[in-house]
Enzyme design. Structure first.
Site, PDB file in Angstrom:
ATOM      1  N   SER A   1       0.846  -1.193   0.000  1.00 52.21           N
ATOM      2  CA  SER A   1       0.000   0.000   0.000  1.00 52.21           C
ATOM      3  C   SER A   1       0.887   1.252   0.000  1.00 52.21           C
ATOM      4  O   SER A   1       1.848   1.319  -0.771  1.00 52.21           O
ATOM      5  CB  SER A   1      -0.973  -0.057   1.186  1.00 52.21           C
ATOM      6  OG  SER A   1      -1.966   0.932   1.091  1.00 52.21           O
TER       7      SER A   1
ATOM      8  N   ASP B   1      -8.296  -5.167  -6.814  1.00 54.01           N
ATOM      9  CA  ASP B   1      -8.000  -4.030  -5.936  1.00 54.01           C
ATOM     10  C   ASP B   1      -8.729  -2.786  -6.445  1.00 54.01           C
ATOM     11  O   ASP B   1      -8.503  -2.334  -7.570  1.00 54.01           O
ATOM     12  CB  ASP B   1      -6.491  -3.792  -5.924  1.00 54.01           C
ATOM     13  CG  ASP B   1      -6.035  -2.828  -4.850  1.00 54.01           C
ATOM     14  OD1 ASP B   1      -6.832  -1.975  -4.420  1.00 54.01           O
ATOM     15  OD2 ASP B   1      -4.859  -2.917  -4.437  1.00 54.01           O
TER      16      ASP B   1
ATOM     17  N   HIS C   1      -7.832  -4.778  -1.892  1.00 53.04           N
ATOM     18  CA  HIS C   1      -6.630  -4.071  -1.454  1.00 53.04           C
ATOM     19  C   HIS C   1      -6.044  -4.683  -0.191  1.00 53.04           C
ATOM     20  O   HIS C   1      -4.830  -4.624   0.034  1.00 53.04           O
ATOM     21  CB  HIS C   1      -6.962  -2.595  -1.210  1.00 53.04           C
ATOM     22  CG  HIS C   1      -5.742  -1.749  -0.959  1.00 53.04           C
ATOM     23  ND1 HIS C   1      -4.815  -1.477  -1.940  1.00 53.04           N
ATOM     24  CD2 HIS C   1      -5.298  -1.139   0.176  1.00 53.04           C
ATOM     25  CE1 HIS C   1      -3.850  -0.722  -1.432  1.00 53.04           C
ATOM     26  NE2 HIS C   1      -4.113  -0.510  -0.157  1.00 53.04           N
TER      27      HIS C   1
END
Length: 288
Positions: free
Chosen positions: A97, A237, A266
């Site tokens: 991330s 995602d 995600h």
């Protein structure tokens, strides 16, 4: 001239073991392993990031910067300053991330220090739809601060964020017809309430606002990266679309791209423990 900013971090594992810098999303930090560690199953005994085998470095993120929030370059400078205090030579970066984007920024700032980057669900810039969702979250938090209830507003902002971290398939599977007596039988609203309350209890709204803006401001040039990068994308995602990671990989001179499917979207880097362990272990075993 601006004064260099400092952050806190942790280092664990045998001296002389291969060093690995591990960075996560804006909700992560220096508490990587053990009770309350943000990456259970992956960072810890038996995981790919085992402190018995690797010299693990973890860090908090800056939440201030020249623009009121930290740039990717400022984050990179602060983390490199932290590592300098431990006299670490070369190291591999595992970033997921926001931490993946900062890993790319560190490789740009100090390529001679970085042996390679495993960049999971992160790209060189923010997707406009993801920015739109985050901008609404920030408006909620700012409204709460303005009216004297920052924690309550952050609770609501986090609930909204949770709907972007996961996928429709997962939420249908869990909440459309849950088994009686299970945690999910309380319904999706209860799940969101619990997630929001947990986050608001440990996070200052101002910290969230700064890092949310920082995430949206990431703008890197992958063509200038001089170290090997393994991009790991999740097909489902919502926040970091596959097209952005394909673009990052195509622009990075020495790169490869692995695409996985996961109902967790995600959050796959947190939930798909076996897959993450396999991919990260393979990267750490590659000669630097």
């Amino acid at each position: 001239m601006s004064r260099a900013r400092a952050i806190e971090g942790r280092i664990e594992g045998p001296e002389g073991a291969p060093a690995v810098l591990v960075l996560g999303g804006i909700s992560s930090g220096k508490n990587l392993t053990g009770a309350g560690g943000w990456w259970p199953g992956v960072a810890g005994p038996g995981g790919a990031l085992d402190p018995a085998c690797h010299r693990l470095i973890s860090a908090d993120f800056l939440d201030t910067g020249e623009a009121g929030f930290p740039s990717a370059g400022e984050q990179a400078k602060a983390i490199l300053g932290l590592i300098a205090g431990w006299e670490i030579g070369r190291f591999h970066i595992v970033g997921a991330s926001y931490g993946g984007s900062i890993g790319l920024a560190i490789s740009l700032a100090a390529p001679e220090r970085v042996s390679g980057v495993t960049c999971i669900s992160a790209a060189h810039r923010a997707d406009p739809l993801a920015t739109a969702w985050r901008s609404i979250q920030r408006e909620i938090a700012e409204f709460g601060l303005k009216h004297g209830n920052g924690p309550g507003a952050l609770d609501l902002a986090r609930r909204l964020a949770m709907t972007t971290y996961r996928t429709r398939d997962e939420l249908r599977l869990r909440f459309l017809d849950p088994a009686p007596g299970t945690r999910d039988a309380r319904g999706i609203t209860a799940w969101l309430e619990a997630a929001g309350a947990k986050y608001a209890a440990k996070t200052a709204p101002e910290h969230f606002l700064a890092l949310s803006r920082a995430l949206d401001a990431v703008d890197l040039d992958p063509s200038r990266i001089k170290v090997p990068v393994h991009y790991v994308a999740v097909e489902d995602d919502l926040l970091v679309p596959l097209t952005d990671m394909e673009e990052a990989a195509s622009l990075t001179p020495d790169s490869r791209l692995t695409v996985i499917r996961s109902i967790y979207g995600h959050d796959a880097f947190l939930k798909e423990v076996e897959v993450m362990n396999a991919l990260i272990s393979a990267d750490l075993e590659r000669p630097s």
